[in-house]
Design a protein around this motif. Sequence first.
Motif, PDB file in Angstrom:
ATOM      1  N   ARG A  26     -10.625 -24.571  94.584  1.00 50.49           N
ATOM      2  CA  ARG A  26     -10.997 -25.920  94.164  1.00 50.49           C
ATOM      3  C   ARG A  26     -12.481 -26.199  94.398  1.00 50.49           C
ATOM      4  O   ARG A  26     -13.102 -26.978  93.661  1.00 50.49           O
ATOM      5  CB  ARG A  26     -10.143 -26.927  94.928  1.00 50.49           C
ATOM      6  CG  ARG A  26     -10.112 -28.324  94.313  1.00 50.49           C
ATOM      7  CD  ARG A  26      -9.139 -29.202  95.095  1.00 50.49           C
ATOM      8  NE  ARG A  26      -9.017 -30.520  94.509  1.00 50.49           N
ATOM      9  CZ  ARG A  26      -8.140 -30.848  93.568  1.00 50.49           C
ATOM     10  NH1 ARG A  26      -7.293 -29.948  93.099  1.00 50.49           N
ATOM     11  NH2 ARG A  26      -8.087 -32.080  93.082  1.00 50.49           N
ATOM     12  N   ALA A  27     -13.078 -25.568  95.406  1.00 53.65           N
ATOM     13  CA  ALA A  27     -14.495 -25.784  95.713  1.00 53.65           C
ATOM     14  C   ALA A  27     -15.412 -25.208  94.641  1.00 53.65           C
ATOM     15  O   ALA A  27     -16.558 -25.638  94.517  1.00 53.65           O
ATOM     16  CB  ALA A  27     -14.836 -25.162  97.065  1.00 53.65           C
ATOM     17  N   ALA A  28     -14.924 -24.249  93.850  1.00 52.60           N
ATOM     18  CA  ALA A  28     -15.743 -23.635  92.796  1.00 52.60           C
ATOM     19  C   ALA A  28     -14.823 -23.100  91.695  1.00 52.60           C
ATOM     20  O   ALA A  28     -14.739 -21.893  91.486  1.00 52.60           O
ATOM     21  CB  ALA A  28     -16.604 -22.515  93.371  1.00 52.60           C
ATOM     22  N   PRO A  29     -14.100 -23.991  90.993  1.00 52.77           N
ATOM     23  CA  PRO A  29     -13.079 -23.539  90.042  1.00 52.77           C
ATOM     24  C   PRO A  29     -13.612 -22.731  88.866  1.00 52.77           C
ATOM     25  O   PRO A  29     -12.866 -21.950  88.262  1.00 52.77           O
ATOM     26  CB  PRO A  29     -12.436 -24.851  89.567  1.00 52.77           C
ATOM     27  CG  PRO A  29     -13.472 -25.901  89.829  1.00 52.77           C
ATOM     28  CD  PRO A  29     -14.182 -25.454  91.057  1.00 52.77           C
ATOM     29  N   GLU A  30     -14.892 -22.893  88.547  1.00 51.59           N
ATOM     30  CA  GLU A  30     -15.463 -22.133  87.430  1.00 51.59           C
ATOM     31  C   GLU A  30     -15.843 -20.721  87.855  1.00 51.59           C
ATOM     32  O   GLU A  30     -16.028 -19.844  87.011  1.00 51.59           O
ATOM     33  CB  GLU A  30     -16.698 -22.855  86.882  1.00 51.59           C
ATOM     34  CG  GLU A  30     -16.433 -24.258  86.366  1.00 51.59           C
ATOM     35  CD  GLU A  30     -15.380 -24.274  85.261  1.00 51.59           C
ATOM     36  OE1 GLU A  30     -15.437 -23.406  84.382  1.00 51.59           O
ATOM     37  OE2 GLU A  30     -14.504 -25.162  85.294  1.00 51.59           O
ATOM     38  N   ASP A  31     -15.970 -20.497  89.158  1.00 53.36           N
ATOM     39  CA  ASP A  31     -16.475 -19.211  89.651  1.00 53.36           C
ATOM     40  C   ASP A  31     -15.428 -18.369  90.374  1.00 53.36           C
ATOM     41  O   ASP A  31     -15.542 -17.146  90.406  1.00 53.36           O
ATOM     42  CB  ASP A  31     -17.646 -19.450  90.621  1.00 53.36           C
ATOM     43  CG  ASP A  31     -18.785 -20.216  89.981  1.00 53.36           C
ATOM     44  OD1 ASP A  31     -19.059 -19.977  88.790  1.00 53.36           O
ATOM     45  OD2 ASP A  31     -19.386 -21.064  90.659  1.00 53.36           O
ATOM     46  N   VAL A  32     -14.452 -19.020  90.981  1.00 55.87           N
ATOM     47  CA  VAL A  32     -13.522 -18.315  91.861  1.00 55.87           C
ATOM     48  C   VAL A  32     -12.134 -18.227  91.233  1.00 55.87           C
ATOM     49  O   VAL A  32     -11.520 -19.244  90.916  1.00 55.87           O
ATOM     50  CB  VAL A  32     -13.415 -19.014  93.233  1.00 55.87           C
ATOM     51  CG1 VAL A  32     -12.464 -18.248  94.146  1.00 55.87           C
ATOM     52  CG2 VAL A  32     -14.797 -19.158  93.880  1.00 55.87           C
ATOM     53  N   LYS A  33     -11.658 -16.994  91.062  1.00 52.63           N
ATOM     54  CA  LYS A  33     -10.268 -16.782  90.665  1.00 52.63           C
ATOM     55  C   LYS A  33      -9.478 -16.489  91.939  1.00 52.63           C
ATOM     56  O   LYS A  33      -9.938 -15.722  92.786  1.00 52.63           O
ATOM     57  CB  LYS A  33     -10.151 -15.604  89.696  1.00 52.63           C
ATOM     58  CG  LYS A  33     -10.792 -15.847  88.341  1.00 52.63           C
ATOM     59  CD  LYS A  33     -10.560 -14.673  87.410  1.00 52.63           C
ATOM     60  CE  LYS A  33     -11.155 -14.932  86.035  1.00 52.63           C
ATOM     61  NZ  LYS A  33     -10.919 -13.787  85.112  1.00 52.63           N
ATOM     62  N   SER A  34      -8.304 -17.094  92.054  1.00 51.97           N
ATOM     63  CA  SER A  34      -7.577 -16.923  93.301  1.00 51.97           C
ATOM     64  C   SER A  34      -6.098 -16.695  93.064  1.00 51.97           C
ATOM     65  O   SER A  34      -5.544 -17.088  92.041  1.00 51.97           O
ATOM     66  CB  SER A  34      -7.773 -18.143  94.205  1.00 51.97           C
ATOM     67  OG  SER A  34      -7.094 -19.267  93.685  1.00 51.97           O
ATOM     68  N   VAL A  35      -5.476 -16.066  94.054  1.00 51.90           N
ATOM     69  CA  VAL A  35      -4.024 -15.904  94.061  1.00 51.90           C
ATOM     70  C   VAL A  35      -3.561 -15.814  95.508  1.00 51.90           C
ATOM     71  O   VAL A  35      -4.194 -15.171  96.343  1.00 51.90           O
ATOM     72  CB  VAL A  35      -3.585 -14.652  93.271  1.00 51.90           C
ATOM     73  CG1 VAL A  35      -4.113 -13.359  93.886  1.00 51.90           C
ATOM     74  CG2 VAL A  35      -2.067 -14.590  93.164  1.00 51.90           C
ATOM     75  N   ILE A  36      -2.488 -16.518  95.800  1.00 51.57           N
ATOM     76  CA  ILE A  36      -1.777 -16.340  97.057  1.00 51.57           C
ATOM     77  C   ILE A  36      -0.373 -15.876  96.691  1.00 51.57           C
ATOM     78  O   ILE A  36       0.252 -16.436  95.787  1.00 51.57           O
ATOM     79  CB  ILE A  36      -1.750 -17.629  97.905  1.00 51.57           C
ATOM     80  CG1 ILE A  36      -1.097 -17.350  99.270  1.00 51.57           C
ATOM     81  CG2 ILE A  36      -1.102 -18.791  97.183  1.00 51.57           C
ATOM     82  CD1 ILE A  36      -1.251 -18.490 100.268  1.00 51.57           C
TER      83      ILE A  36
END
Length: 444
Positions: free
Chosen positions: A377-387
């Motif tokens: 959420r702090a950098a949605p355009e730059d960070v792809k995430s998965v938990i």
Amino acid sequence: MTSNTLPTLAAVLTLALAPPAQAKDLSAAVAEDLPDLMALYRDLHANPELSFEEVKTAAKLAKRMRALGFEVTEKVGKTGVVSVMKNGDGPVILLRADMDGLPVIEQTGLPYASKVMATPASGVTTGVMHACGHDTHMAAFIGAAQLLAERKDQWQGTLVMVLQPAEEIGLGALAMLEDGLYTRFPKPDYAIAFHDAAAPVPAGTIGVTPGYALANVDSVDITVKGVGGHGAYPHTTKDPIVLASAIVMKLQTVISRESSPLDPAVITVGSFHAGAKHNIISDEAKLQLTVRSYSDESRNQLLEGIKRVARGEAIAAGLPDNLMPVLTVEDPYTPSTYNDPDFSKEVMGRFAQRFGAERVQEWPAVMGGEDFSQFRRAAPEDVKSVIFWISGTPAPMLTALKEKGTPLPSLHSPFWAPDAEKVVATGAEAMAAAALDLMPRSGG
């Protein structure tokens, strides 16, 4: 990090289909490291610390990360630890584990069960337990760090390994970000974490949820005002208990009649306090709610609906403006966790290649919360995430569930004792493998 430094999807899939020979030894290396990792797990389990009090835990793990060659910074976001290993040009991968325990008196009967006592913010002295499995997360995190530090010839890029405090109160990730996680340290291209699960599948099974995986978590307090008096003369009062009861019942229509049936939402009144004696009508009642949603739009609709219902019921009860209910929404809240769908499916596909399709499943979203969401959420355009999830259900519990219908203990239960070996081994290998796949060495 510019986009042209990231591996293309085709390159990643090629690596997943034909992993380098060196990467195939991860499972054997984990097995070799497991005795030491399990000793660490038992130590962590026996010595839990509450949110933002993870001082000894952080120091213990920071020492191990330094010994592996990471550049380590402690006290990020109060008690967080950031370990960085730069290994040439390439993507930045963030791997996270959470560190805090819960104010729970352990009842597992384990020989290394926690006997720690502490006083949390509630002011009530209680036992402390890793009842959510964060001890397995930390042991697997160290296992993954060891695997990656030993294989620097197989990857290039930057590892940012984050030991996060205070996940249980939803404040740790935000505290680290506000303390400069993305400015003092390399900002990630990918963020990856896992959580153990009390799931009705064998321990070591991996579950992935593309899209929304965990919910927005809002804590809402409503102070319902009234006019107190004698219980024998209710007509001379404005009874806040009756009013609060009407609010409790009416709140459910915000879900059943205002929210789409296809948009999951929860409003639960977890606490209702009013009055102190049989024959006295109080002048105040207090409600505590937990509110769960996925999208920001749904969250706003629920919170506005709660405000409107509380005020509307008070008006209907004849309360004047100066006695309207007072509603407070806790800030900050825990935002929903969104797994980037394409990235999640890529990770899931690579896990299926490594662990076998029977051990990798797509799981439905849940209404629990996880502040891992803050890293994307702090950098949605730059960070792809998965938990992702790893089942920790011990075989005897699974057998009892299937043969006798015995319910599984949930996370946060004083009886939750996962099959730690399988969680730690699977977590260490999965996180290390994901990082290796995302950071291929040029020409390799």
